[in-house]
Design a protein around this motif. Structure first.
Motif, PDB file in Angstrom:
ATOM      1  N   GLY A 132      -3.844  -6.540  -5.730  1.00 50.84           N
ATOM      2  CA  GLY A 132      -3.671  -6.484  -4.289  1.00 50.84           C
ATOM      3  C   GLY A 132      -2.232  -6.160  -3.921  1.00 50.84           C
ATOM      4  O   GLY A 132      -1.303  -6.397  -4.704  1.00 50.84           O
ATOM      5  N   SER A 133      -2.025  -5.615  -2.727  1.00 51.50           N
ATOM      6  CA  SER A 133      -0.688  -5.183  -2.314  1.00 51.50           C
ATOM      7  C   SER A 133       0.303  -6.339  -2.322  1.00 51.50           C
ATOM      8  O   SER A 133       1.495  -6.149  -2.606  1.00 51.50           O
ATOM      9  CB  SER A 133      -0.739  -4.543  -0.927  1.00 51.50           C
ATOM     10  OG  SER A 133      -1.220  -5.468   0.035  1.00 51.50           O
ATOM     11  N   GLU A 134      -0.177  -7.557  -2.028  1.00 50.06           N
ATOM     12  CA  GLU A 134       0.729  -8.704  -2.006  1.00 50.06           C
ATOM     13  C   GLU A 134       1.235  -9.070  -3.399  1.00 50.06           C
ATOM     14  O   GLU A 134       2.223  -9.806  -3.550  1.00 50.06           O
ATOM     15  CB  GLU A 134       0.038  -9.913  -1.374  1.00 50.06           C
ATOM     16  CG  GLU A 134      -1.138 -10.478  -2.157  1.00 50.06           C
ATOM     17  CD  GLU A 134      -2.446  -9.705  -1.963  1.00 50.06           C
ATOM     18  OE1 GLU A 134      -3.466 -10.138  -2.535  1.00 50.06           O
ATOM     19  OE2 GLU A 134      -2.428  -8.704  -1.226  1.00 50.06           O
ATOM     20  N   ASP A 135       0.570  -8.557  -4.439  1.00 51.27           N
ATOM     21  CA  ASP A 135       0.975  -8.848  -5.817  1.00 51.27           C
ATOM     22  C   ASP A 135       1.722  -7.694  -6.477  1.00 51.27           C
ATOM     23  O   ASP A 135       2.005  -7.738  -7.674  1.00 51.27           O
ATOM     24  CB  ASP A 135      -0.262  -9.200  -6.658  1.00 51.27           C
ATOM     25  CG  ASP A 135      -0.930 -10.488  -6.196  1.00 51.27           C
ATOM     26  OD1 ASP A 135      -0.192 -11.441  -5.874  1.00 51.27           O
ATOM     27  OD2 ASP A 135      -2.172 -10.531  -6.137  1.00 51.27           O
ATOM     28  N   ILE A 136       2.044  -6.643  -5.702  1.00 53.38           N
ATOM     29  CA  ILE A 136       2.841  -5.533  -6.235  1.00 53.38           C
ATOM     30  C   ILE A 136       4.307  -5.926  -6.113  1.00 53.38           C
ATOM     31  O   ILE A 136       4.870  -5.926  -5.019  1.00 53.38           O
ATOM     32  CB  ILE A 136       2.565  -4.224  -5.475  1.00 53.38           C
ATOM     33  CG1 ILE A 136       1.085  -3.864  -5.534  1.00 53.38           C
ATOM     34  CG2 ILE A 136       3.408  -3.084  -6.037  1.00 53.38           C
ATOM     35  CD1 ILE A 136       0.702  -2.684  -4.652  1.00 53.38           C
ATOM     36  N   ARG A 137       4.920  -6.287  -7.222  1.00 53.05           N
ATOM     37  CA  ARG A 137       6.271  -6.842  -7.179  1.00 53.05           C
ATOM     38  C   ARG A 137       7.264  -6.117  -8.082  1.00 53.05           C
ATOM     39  O   ARG A 137       8.469  -6.273  -7.944  1.00 53.05           O
ATOM     40  CB  ARG A 137       6.236  -8.321  -7.582  1.00 53.05           C
ATOM     41  CG  ARG A 137       5.288  -9.151  -6.723  1.00 53.05           C
ATOM     42  CD  ARG A 137       5.349 -10.623  -7.084  1.00 53.05           C
ATOM     43  NE  ARG A 137       4.350 -11.392  -6.351  1.00 53.05           N
ATOM     44  CZ  ARG A 137       4.476 -11.797  -5.101  1.00 53.05           C
ATOM     45  NH1 ARG A 137       5.582 -11.486  -4.440  1.00 53.05           N
ATOM     46  NH2 ARG A 137       3.537 -12.500  -4.504  1.00 53.05           N
ATOM     47  N   THR A 138       6.777  -5.332  -9.020  1.00 51.43           N
ATOM     48  CA  THR A 138       7.650  -4.718 -10.012  1.00 51.43           C
ATOM     49  C   THR A 138       8.352  -3.486  -9.443  1.00 51.43           C
ATOM     50  O   THR A 138       7.718  -2.653  -8.793  1.00 51.43           O
ATOM     51  CB  THR A 138       6.843  -4.307 -11.258  1.00 51.43           C
ATOM     52  OG1 THR A 138       6.170  -5.454 -11.774  1.00 51.43           O
ATOM     53  CG2 THR A 138       7.753  -3.732 -12.329  1.00 51.43           C
ATOM     54  N   PHE A 139       9.651  -3.386  -9.697  1.00 48.44           N
ATOM     55  CA  PHE A 139      10.361  -2.146  -9.397  1.00 48.44           C
ATOM     56  C   PHE A 139      10.486  -1.362 -10.684  1.00 48.44           C
ATOM     57  O   PHE A 139      11.079  -1.830 -11.663  1.00 48.44           O
ATOM     58  CB  PHE A 139      11.745  -2.395  -8.811  1.00 48.44           C
ATOM     59  CG  PHE A 139      12.500  -1.120  -8.536  1.00 48.44           C
ATOM     60  CD1 PHE A 139      12.234  -0.389  -7.391  1.00 48.44           C
ATOM     61  CD2 PHE A 139      13.434  -0.632  -9.440  1.00 48.44           C
ATOM     62  CE1 PHE A 139      12.901   0.806  -7.135  1.00 48.44           C
ATOM     63  CE2 PHE A 139      14.100   0.561  -9.200  1.00 48.44           C
ATOM     64  CZ  PHE A 139      13.836   1.279  -8.043  1.00 48.44           C
ATOM     65  N   SER A 140       9.909  -0.175 -10.707  1.00 45.82           N
ATOM     66  CA  SER A 140       9.927   0.666 -11.903  1.00 45.82           C
ATOM     67  C   SER A 140      10.928   1.785 -11.708  1.00 45.82           C
ATOM     68  O   SER A 140      10.735   2.651 -10.847  1.00 45.82           O
ATOM     69  CB  SER A 140       8.532   1.251 -12.163  1.00 45.82           C
ATOM     70  OG  SER A 140       7.581   0.221 -12.297  1.00 45.82           O
ATOM     71  N   PRO A 141      12.036   1.794 -12.467  1.00 44.99           N
ATOM     72  CA  PRO A 141      13.030   2.853 -12.301  1.00 44.99           C
ATOM     73  C   PRO A 141      12.460   4.230 -12.617  1.00 44.99           C
ATOM     74  O   PRO A 141      11.665   4.369 -13.537  1.00 44.99           O
ATOM     75  CB  PRO A 141      14.142   2.473 -13.288  1.00 44.99           C
ATOM     76  CG  PRO A 141      13.644   1.335 -14.082  1.00 44.99           C
ATOM     77  CD  PRO A 141      12.347   0.873 -13.522  1.00 44.99           C
ATOM     78  N   SER A 142      12.840   5.219 -11.827  1.00 44.09           N
ATOM     79  CA  SER A 142      12.347   6.580 -12.031  1.00 44.09           C
ATOM     80  C   SER A 142      13.428   7.573 -11.614  1.00 44.09           C
ATOM     81  O   SER A 142      14.076   7.401 -10.586  1.00 44.09           O
ATOM     82  CB  SER A 142      11.077   6.847 -11.216  1.00 44.09           C
ATOM     83  OG  SER A 142      10.044   5.957 -11.564  1.00 44.09           O
ATOM     84  N   CYS A 143      13.584   8.614 -12.402  1.00 44.71           N
ATOM     85  CA  CYS A 143      14.507   9.689 -12.064  1.00 44.71           C
ATOM     86  C   CYS A 143      13.934  10.974 -12.633  1.00 44.71           C
ATOM     87  O   CYS A 143      13.617  11.041 -13.826  1.00 44.71           O
ATOM     88  CB  CYS A 143      15.892   9.422 -12.627  1.00 44.71           C
ATOM     89  SG  CYS A 143      17.138  10.607 -12.086  1.00 44.71           S
TER      90      CYS A 143
END
Length: 440
Positions: A132-143
């Protein structure tokens, strides 16, 4: 436990729909697979794995995603098909029902793709792995490196704003970001790879620091000190988060380009309230005036949505006249699209498709006029240009610091090189200015 031997001698194809943020994330997925021996498919080959990163900003975007998925399944009938991105997060069951799809990964899982590929055997029905959207917490670095010469650095993800017309908080979760230190290290890696221009991307980049206790202003000051990068560009930033402090800093910085993209969405205060935007037209006008006061030649692009629920003819006319009064360079005009589960659906006044089309046409006319006027004002001026890889048999193009597209005859020595040029007349296609003179 992952059996990485499964991936030996496998190939992958990557397809991205939507924003620059999606392109950056697809690039990161590609790097993860490449590190495990999965090489990018070559032209004419059939892929073993297809990764499709989707968009869901409008109903048309959803339709394009479905069409793209079906086309890719036909092109690679034996491939293991993975669908991720905003459409996969918001409508995973719809994606799973498309014949040939094997795996649907949500926003929280997309950068953990290796853990979910399994033995790469085709499925009878798509397997859904989302949260669920409330459990999306990870920041995944991208370049990622774009198809020209610039790189796109993801500095932030998610949004806490919940505008009434928008599904992004449901598709990408709440606002979060990496640290300034990690962003500087990624910029330094771009330098080592020969990159000279970086665009800062995200969902709501002005909200940078929400999860690390830092600020976007701190970020741009740190990046401005990265030796080897010729220029940084700030992508779309909310007007209420574009502080005068940031504008003034860009005006005197070493590397930040005089180029702003600021979403307006509507030029009517009544409509802005219906949208739950966090500013009014007075604040927006002040931001434009501030930019032009300290950076007279700055390129300013703005976003508009026409035909939203509640936008009467009178309120649209307010937008039309307000936008016409602004000293901006270009409009990105979007036609309002009904999105499930948004608060906008509770607003009673509905704009017809015909009215939406006509309003879009009127705003695009303003955009064309403002862009031509901006280009004409730049003729005869000396500006730095970073030239790009041309398409075979075509003239070369590059962009000035203030986002003027410049055309010159092909010269391999100019690729990924910054030169000062004197801006001349329009090219034959009227989509660029010719360089009257190139100064090394």
């Amino acid at each position: 436990m992952i059996d990485y031997n499964t991936f030996d001698n496998k190939t992958a194809a990557y397809y991205t729909l939507g924003c620059k943020l999606n392109f950056a994330e697809t690039s990161s997925i590609g790097k993860l697979l490449e590190e495990r021996g999965i090489r990018r498919v070559r032209a004419g080959e059939s892929a073993d794995i297809c990764v499709i990163n989707t968009c869901s900003v409008t109903e048309l975007a959803d339709k394009k995603c479905r069409q793209a998925i079906r086309r890719i399944v036909r092109q690679h009938p034996e491939a293991f098909i993975v669908v991720t991105g905003c459409y996969a997060q918001l409508k995973p069951e719809d994606v799973a029902d498309i014949p040939g799809v094997d795996l649907i990964l949500g926003a929280e899982q997309k950068l953990d793709i290796l853990y979910y590929l399994g033995d790469l055997h085709k499925k009878q029905h798509g397997e859904i792995v989302t949260t669920g959207s409330e459990d999306i917490r990870t920041f995944s670095p991208s370049c990622s490196k774009g198809d020209r010469t610039r790189y796109f650095l993801k500095v932030q993800d998610g949004c806490n704003y919940f505008c009434t017309y928008c599904t992004i908080p449901f598709a990408r979760g709440r606002s979060r970001n990496g640290s300034i230190d990690s962003m500087v290290k990624q910029a330094e890696e771009v330098v080592r790879n020969g990159g000279k221009e970086i665009v800062l991307t995200g969902v709501n980049i002005g909200d940078f620091g929400h999860s690390t206790g830092e600020t976007f202003f701190d970020l741009i000051k740190a990046l401005d000190s990265v030796e080897g990068i010729e220029r940084f560009r700030i992508s779309s930033i909310e007007p209420n988060l574009l502080t005068d402090e940031i504008i003034d800093y860009v005006a005197t910085s070493k590397r930040f380009a005089p180029h702003f993209h600021i979403p307006l969405q509507s030029g009517s205060d009544d409509v802005l309230k219906l949208m739950h935007r966090r500013y009014d037209t007075h604040l927006f006008a002040h931001k434009i005036e501030r930019v032009k006061m300290v950076l007279p030649d700055a390129f300013i692009g703005i976003d508009l949505i026409v035909g939203v629920r509640g936008e009467t003819e009178k309120l649209f006319e307010e937008t039309y006249h307000f936008v016409n009064s602004l000293d901006v360079s270009q409009l990105h005009v979007f036609t309002y699209s009904e999105r499930p589960n948004t608060q906008a659906l509770k607003i009673s006044h509905i704009v017809t498709s015909q009215e939406k089309h006509e309003r879009c046409r009127k705003m695009l006319e303003i955009s064309e006029q403002k862009l031509q006027e901006f280009y004409e004002k730049q003729q005869g001026k000396l500006r730095p240009v970073l030239f790009e890889h041309p398409k075979k048999g075509m003239p070369m193009h590059g962009f000035t610091d203030n986002y003027i597209r410049v055309e010159v005859p092909y010269d391999k020595n100019l690729v990924n090189k910054r030169c000062s040029v004197v801006l001349g007349d329009f090219n034959e296609a009227k989509d660029a200015l010719k360089a009257e003179q190139i100064l090394e």
